[in-house]
Design a protein around this motif. Sequence first.
Motif, short mmCIF file in Angstrom:
data_model
loop_
_atom_site.label_atom_id
_atom_site.label_comp_id
_atom_site.label_asym_id
_atom_site.label_seq_id
_atom_site.Cartn_x
_atom_site.Cartn_y
_atom_site.Cartn_z
N VAL A 16 24.53 -21.47 42.17
CA VAL A 16 24.06 -21.91 40.85
C VAL A 16 23.79 -20.66 39.96
CG1 VAL A 16 22.76 -23.68 39.63
CG2 VAL A 16 23.03 -23.89 42.09
N ARG A 38 30.82 -22.06 51.11
CA ARG A 38 31.26 -23.11 52.02
C ARG A 38 32.77 -23.38 51.84
NH1 ARG A 38 27.22 -27.77 53.04
NH2 ARG A 38 26.37 -27.06 51.08
N THR A 74 28.73 -21.54 57.81
CA THR A 74 27.69 -20.85 58.59
C THR A 74 26.85 -21.82 59.42
OG1 THR A 74 26.34 -20.91 56.61
CG2 THR A 74 27.53 -18.88 57.04
N LYS A 75 27.29 -23.07 59.46
CA LYS A 75 26.62 -24.02 60.37
C LYS A 75 27.42 -24.15 61.67
CE LYS A 75 23.75 -26.76 57.36
NZ LYS A 75 23.62 -28.02 56.61
N MET A 105 19.51 -23.03 59.33
CA MET A 105 20.83 -22.50 59.70
C MET A 105 20.72 -21.54 60.89
SD MET A 105 23.21 -20.63 56.93
CE MET A 105 23.06 -21.70 55.52
N VAL A 138 13.99 -26.57 43.01
CA VAL A 138 13.68 -26.33 41.60
C VAL A 138 14.92 -25.88 40.82
CG1 VAL A 138 12.38 -24.79 40.05
CG2 VAL A 138 11.25 -25.80 42.02
#
Length: 416
Positions: A16, A38, A74-75, A105, A138
Amino acid sequence: MTKPLEGIKIIDFTHVQAGPACTQLLAWFGADVIKVERPGSGDVTRNQLRDIPDADALYFTMLNSNKKSLTLDTKKPEGKEVLEKLIRESDVLVENFGPGALDRMGFSWERLNELNPKMIVASVKGFSDGHHYDDLKVYENVAQCAGGAASTTGFWDGPPTISAAALGDSNTGMHLAIGILTALLGRDKTGKGQKVAVSMQDSVLNLCRVKLRDQQRLERVGYLEEYPQYPHGEFSDVVPRGGNAGGGGQPGWVLKCKGWETDPNAYIYFTIQGHAWEPICNALGKPEWIADPAYKTAEARQPHIFEIFKTIEAWLADKTKFEAVDILRKFDIPCAPVLTMKELANDPSLRASGTIVEVPHKKRGSYLTVGSPIKFSDMKPEVTASPLLGEHTDEVLAGLGYSQQDIFNLREVKAV
Ligand code: COA
């Protein structure tokens, strides 16, 4: 030309705006920034508010220039293994996931510090650790409300208002960049990495410092003399919204210029700086105000400051915002035209200084972005295009010692 941050390797685990703004700045200054995304989708902003089908959105391209893109799940165990290798040879990891995501993770601060005790781990969260809202996700406007900006922005007869400036996002990223550079200097002395954490609420509040000043003044004396509510209106026990009033000892307001009836930006900001009162009176053709006790001092002017602004508006009625500023600058009066994004995009001075830059991009053609607002005598930060998703995956993996066959295998299990 060598850049000061050359040789600093940064794992950019951000998305973001808040995190990407930070790592983009460090990349301009020479850091090797590898954005980990990802596979298949990447940073969500690649797809947000696209203006060209199938090409990365401007939201992404304007916050991720000068970086490399590595796709990595990364999972997955294979992806974690690659990330661990990268961690062992990097100087900084920057992340702005939701609370707890990195821990889930398997990359808690303790684990990261164990893998590479010299690495700096820098995080943005909405609220600081231990805050009663520290579990919240947030975004920009949420932070502006939580950090005091919204309650103090806008007009007194309207609702709390959000600023267009990214006080929650990019501002927090700039705070984080300062934290990272400080930790890098600290590491030179101690040889150790550390955790650097910045919250969006804190970063907004840091920019609302003068409003906390005003809260304390209000509690002591019951009024704030530089606000439009003084002396005719009412004050409650909280800092009110002050419209376009100046924030310090210099009263100011946004004033109409020629054409305001049809052009919503035909305005200037006009500041009545104390020592400039005499030149202002001369510029306005009101020399009689110079010695008049009702106008002579800032204190005397305050009760009828809006009548003074009206007089200035009458003077501005036959001048465009640019003509007005050209006259007022000769009298040393602090002022500026209210500039639109269109005017800024085409401003020759901003183009010449590298603040507005045109960047060629493989899929988009060229796009405009805001270059480094920080200028150096020995370095000119150059802005290069944001990477396509996974553009540097092979290059980064090869640099970590993976063979072509290993890379093929990683693709087979969809880890990259
Ligand atoms: N491979 C596999 N999984 C990945 C990945 C990768 N390369 N990169 C991210 N992910 C996963 C994370 O592990 C996490 O999974 P989990 O929730 O199952 O543990 C998930 O993707 C990301 O979650 P999150 O960061 O919470 O994304 P979100 O879209 O739900 O929330 C924000 C977005 C911005 C609200 C949230 O990230 C946030 O509050 N960040 C901190 C404050 C901030 O920076 N906000 C401003 C953004 S401008």
